[in-house]
Design a protein around this motif. Structure first.
Motif, PDB file in Angstrom:
ATOM      1  N   MET A   9      51.524  37.600  51.967  1.00 12.46           N
ATOM      2  CA  MET A   9      50.225  37.043  52.290  1.00 12.46           C
ATOM      3  C   MET A   9      49.177  37.487  51.263  1.00 12.46           C
ATOM      4  O   MET A   9      48.340  36.699  50.850  1.00 12.46           O
ATOM      5  CB  MET A   9      49.857  37.492  53.704  1.00 12.46           C
ATOM      6  CG  MET A   9      48.512  37.037  54.155  1.00 12.46           C
ATOM      7  SD  MET A   9      48.506  35.274  54.351  1.00 12.46           S
ATOM      8  CE  MET A   9      46.878  34.997  54.918  1.00 12.46           C
ATOM      9  N   LEU A  10      49.241  38.782  50.878  1.00 14.47           N
ATOM     10  CA  LEU A  10      48.267  39.290  49.926  1.00 14.47           C
ATOM     11  C   LEU A  10      48.422  38.605  48.578  1.00 14.47           C
ATOM     12  O   LEU A  10      47.433  38.392  47.874  1.00 14.47           O
ATOM     13  CB  LEU A  10      48.419  40.802  49.779  1.00 14.47           C
ATOM     14  CG  LEU A  10      47.314  41.539  49.047  1.00 14.47           C
ATOM     15  CD1 LEU A  10      45.973  41.313  49.715  1.00 14.47           C
ATOM     16  CD2 LEU A  10      47.617  43.019  48.977  1.00 14.47           C
ATOM     17  N   GLY A  11      49.638  38.230  48.213  1.00 12.99           N
ATOM     18  CA  GLY A  11      49.858  37.535  46.947  1.00 12.99           C
ATOM     19  C   GLY A  11      49.179  36.177  46.915  1.00 12.99           C
ATOM     20  O   GLY A  11      48.623  35.770  45.884  1.00 12.99           O
ATOM     21  N   ILE A  12      49.201  35.457  48.027  1.00  8.59           N
ATOM     22  CA  ILE A  12      48.554  34.144  48.103  1.00  8.59           C
ATOM     23  C   ILE A  12      47.039  34.309  48.002  1.00  8.59           C
ATOM     24  O   ILE A  12      46.368  33.571  47.280  1.00  8.59           O
ATOM     25  CB  ILE A  12      48.946  33.436  49.415  1.00  8.59           C
ATOM     26  CG1 ILE A  12      50.444  33.120  49.404  1.00  8.59           C
ATOM     27  CG2 ILE A  12      48.138  32.170  49.617  1.00  8.59           C
ATOM     28  CD1 ILE A  12      50.966  32.639  50.727  1.00  8.59           C
ATOM     29  N   VAL A  13      46.492  35.315  48.717  1.00 13.58           N
ATOM     30  CA  VAL A  13      45.051  35.567  48.655  1.00 13.58           C
ATOM     31  C   VAL A  13      44.656  35.938  47.228  1.00 13.58           C
ATOM     32  O   VAL A  13      43.629  35.468  46.713  1.00 13.58           O
ATOM     33  CB  VAL A  13      44.662  36.688  49.647  1.00 13.58           C
ATOM     34  CG1 VAL A  13      43.211  37.107  49.459  1.00 13.58           C
ATOM     35  CG2 VAL A  13      44.892  36.219  51.067  1.00 13.58           C
ATOM     36  N   ASN A  14      45.466  36.754  46.561  1.00  6.81           N
ATOM     37  CA  ASN A  14      45.169  37.136  45.176  1.00  6.81           C
ATOM     38  C   ASN A  14      45.112  35.919  44.266  1.00  6.81           C
ATOM     39  O   ASN A  14      44.201  35.791  43.442  1.00  6.81           O
ATOM     40  CB  ASN A  14      46.221  38.104  44.646  1.00  6.81           C
ATOM     41  CG  ASN A  14      46.063  39.475  45.221  1.00  6.81           C
ATOM     42  OD1 ASN A  14      45.027  39.803  45.775  1.00  6.81           O
ATOM     43  ND2 ASN A  14      47.094  40.277  45.101  1.00  6.81           N
ATOM     44  N   ARG A  15      46.081  35.049  44.383  1.00  5.44           N
ATOM     45  CA  ARG A  15      46.102  33.863  43.522  1.00  5.44           C
ATOM     46  C   ARG A  15      44.896  32.971  43.765  1.00  5.44           C
ATOM     47  O   ARG A  15      44.280  32.469  42.822  1.00  5.44           O
ATOM     48  CB  ARG A  15      47.395  33.089  43.753  1.00  5.44           C
ATOM     49  CG  ARG A  15      48.595  33.779  43.186  1.00  5.44           C
ATOM     50  CD  ARG A  15      49.831  32.910  43.307  1.00  5.44           C
ATOM     51  NE  ARG A  15      51.006  33.734  43.148  1.00  5.44           N
ATOM     52  CZ  ARG A  15      51.854  34.034  44.101  1.00  5.44           C
ATOM     53  NH1 ARG A  15      51.678  33.549  45.318  1.00  5.44           N
ATOM     54  NH2 ARG A  15      52.893  34.802  43.870  1.00  5.44           N
ATOM     55  N   VAL A  16      44.541  32.761  45.024  1.00  6.93           N
ATOM     56  CA  VAL A  16      43.408  31.896  45.349  1.00  6.93           C
ATOM     57  C   VAL A  16      42.105  32.519  44.851  1.00  6.93           C
ATOM     58  O   VAL A  16      41.277  31.840  44.229  1.00  6.93           O
ATOM     59  CB  VAL A  16      43.357  31.623  46.868  1.00  6.93           C
ATOM     60  CG1 VAL A  16      42.056  30.954  47.264  1.00  6.93           C
ATOM     61  CG2 VAL A  16      44.540  30.775  47.288  1.00  6.93           C
ATOM     62  N   VAL A  17      41.914  33.819  45.103  1.00  8.86           N
ATOM     63  CA  VAL A  17      40.683  34.490  44.670  1.00  8.86           C
ATOM     64  C   VAL A  17      40.577  34.460  43.152  1.00  8.86           C
ATOM     65  O   VAL A  17      39.518  34.158  42.590  1.00  8.86           O
ATOM     66  CB  VAL A  17      40.635  35.937  45.206  1.00  8.86           C
ATOM     67  CG1 VAL A  17      39.557  36.744  44.518  1.00  8.86           C
ATOM     68  CG2 VAL A  17      40.395  35.932  46.699  1.00  8.86           C
ATOM     69  N   LEU A  18      41.656  34.759  42.459  1.00  6.51           N
ATOM     70  CA  LEU A  18      41.616  34.763  41.002  1.00  6.51           C
ATOM     71  C   LEU A  18      41.393  33.361  40.438  1.00  6.51           C
ATOM     72  O   LEU A  18      40.685  33.199  39.441  1.00  6.51           O
ATOM     73  CB  LEU A  18      42.893  35.373  40.440  1.00  6.51           C
ATOM     74  CG  LEU A  18      43.011  36.886  40.604  1.00  6.51           C
ATOM     75  CD1 LEU A  18      44.363  37.366  40.103  1.00  6.51           C
ATOM     76  CD2 LEU A  18      41.895  37.597  39.889  1.00  6.51           C
ATOM     77  N   ALA A  19      41.986  32.348  41.055  1.00  5.92           N
ATOM     78  CA  ALA A  19      41.796  30.981  40.576  1.00  5.92           C
ATOM     79  C   ALA A  19      40.347  30.532  40.764  1.00  5.92           C
ATOM     80  O   ALA A  19      39.737  29.969  39.845  1.00  5.92           O
ATOM     81  CB  ALA A  19      42.743  30.030  41.300  1.00  5.92           C
ATOM     82  N   VAL A  20      39.780  30.779  41.933  1.00  9.60           N
ATOM     83  CA  VAL A  20      38.394  30.382  42.192  1.00  9.60           C
ATOM     84  C   VAL A  20      37.440  31.163  41.283  1.00  9.60           C
ATOM     85  O   VAL A  20      36.522  30.584  40.689  1.00  9.60           O
ATOM     86  CB  VAL A  20      38.041  30.599  43.682  1.00  9.60           C
ATOM     87  CG1 VAL A  20      36.553  30.478  43.928  1.00  9.60           C
ATOM     88  CG2 VAL A  20      38.813  29.614  44.546  1.00  9.60           C
ATOM     89  N   LEU A  21      37.662  32.468  41.150  1.00  3.27           N
ATOM     90  CA  LEU A  21      36.818  33.284  40.284  1.00  3.27           C
ATOM     91  C   LEU A  21      36.931  32.850  38.829  1.00  3.27           C
ATOM     92  O   LEU A  21      35.931  32.759  38.122  1.00  3.27           O
ATOM     93  CB  LEU A  21      37.195  34.756  40.429  1.00  3.27           C
ATOM     94  CG  LEU A  21      36.303  35.763  39.732  1.00  3.27           C
ATOM     95  CD1 LEU A  21      34.905  35.725  40.329  1.00  3.27           C
ATOM     96  CD2 LEU A  21      36.894  37.147  39.847  1.00  3.27           C
TER      97      LEU A  21
END
Length: 185
Positions: A1-13
């Motif tokens: 789950m944390l990996g998905i959140v990391n990818r989304v946060v990094l992509a948006v940022l």
């Protein structure tokens, strides 16, 4: 789950920083050209001479962003592995069993099973409720049901008894290694 959140946060940022960088470099709206000041004289007078509550709101929003960024950074640094388990001895005392030692023992035993090419084990959870995550890489000729039964039977039974745990849940993930076709000459 944390990996998905990391990818989304990094992509948006990343997209937001890319858009902001492109807007600043090109002098595009709302900057009105490359040589124009970011805040006009009227805007500066309007906001600097105001009551000042807007600046407190901006500072609070930035503080929340910084706290969220720090929380995210600490979540990255936190290890999901369990470092040690307390094993009860016969005299009423406790001994510490390193989590890596249990992982290596289970991985060595599971890796020696028939049809298993490679095994990775991670001890997760809390000290009071540990759990194993086992990743078995099976050879092409292996029967997954037999490998799973051998893992769930003697391997996990030995791990439970050696750690002194009546219940040690385990999650097994099976993967079959790819093989190359043999050439006949």
């Amino acid at each position: 789950m944390l990996g998905i959140v990391n990818r989304v946060v990094l992509a948006v940022l990343g997209l937001a920083l890319l858009a902001a960088g492109a807007a600043v470099l090109t002098g595009w709206w709302p900057f009105h050209g490359r040589h124009a000041p970011l805040l006009t004289a009227a805007t500066r007078r309007r906001y600097w001479d105001a009551d000042g509550w807007q600046w407190w709101a901006v500072a609070a929003a930035l503080a929340v962003c910084v706290l969220l960024a720090l929380w995210w950074l600490l979540a990255q640094l936190r290890s999901p592995r369990l470092p040690a388990l307390a094993v009860e001895t016969d005299d009423g005392a406790y001994a510490l069993l390193r989590g890596r030692a249990l992982e290596e023992a289970v991985a060595a035993e599971a890796g020696a099973l028939d049809g298993v090419a490679r095994c990775r084990v991670a001890l997760r959870g809390k000290r009071g409720a540990p759990a194993l995550r086992v990743a078995l890489e099976l050879e092409p000729h292996a029967v997954p049901g037999d490998a799973l039964a051998a893992l769930a039977g003697p391997v996990l039974h030995r791990a439970r008894t050696s750690a002194g745990l009546p219940d040690l849940p385990a999650e097994a993930r099976l993967k079959v290694t790819s093989h190359q076709a043999e050439r006949v000459q």
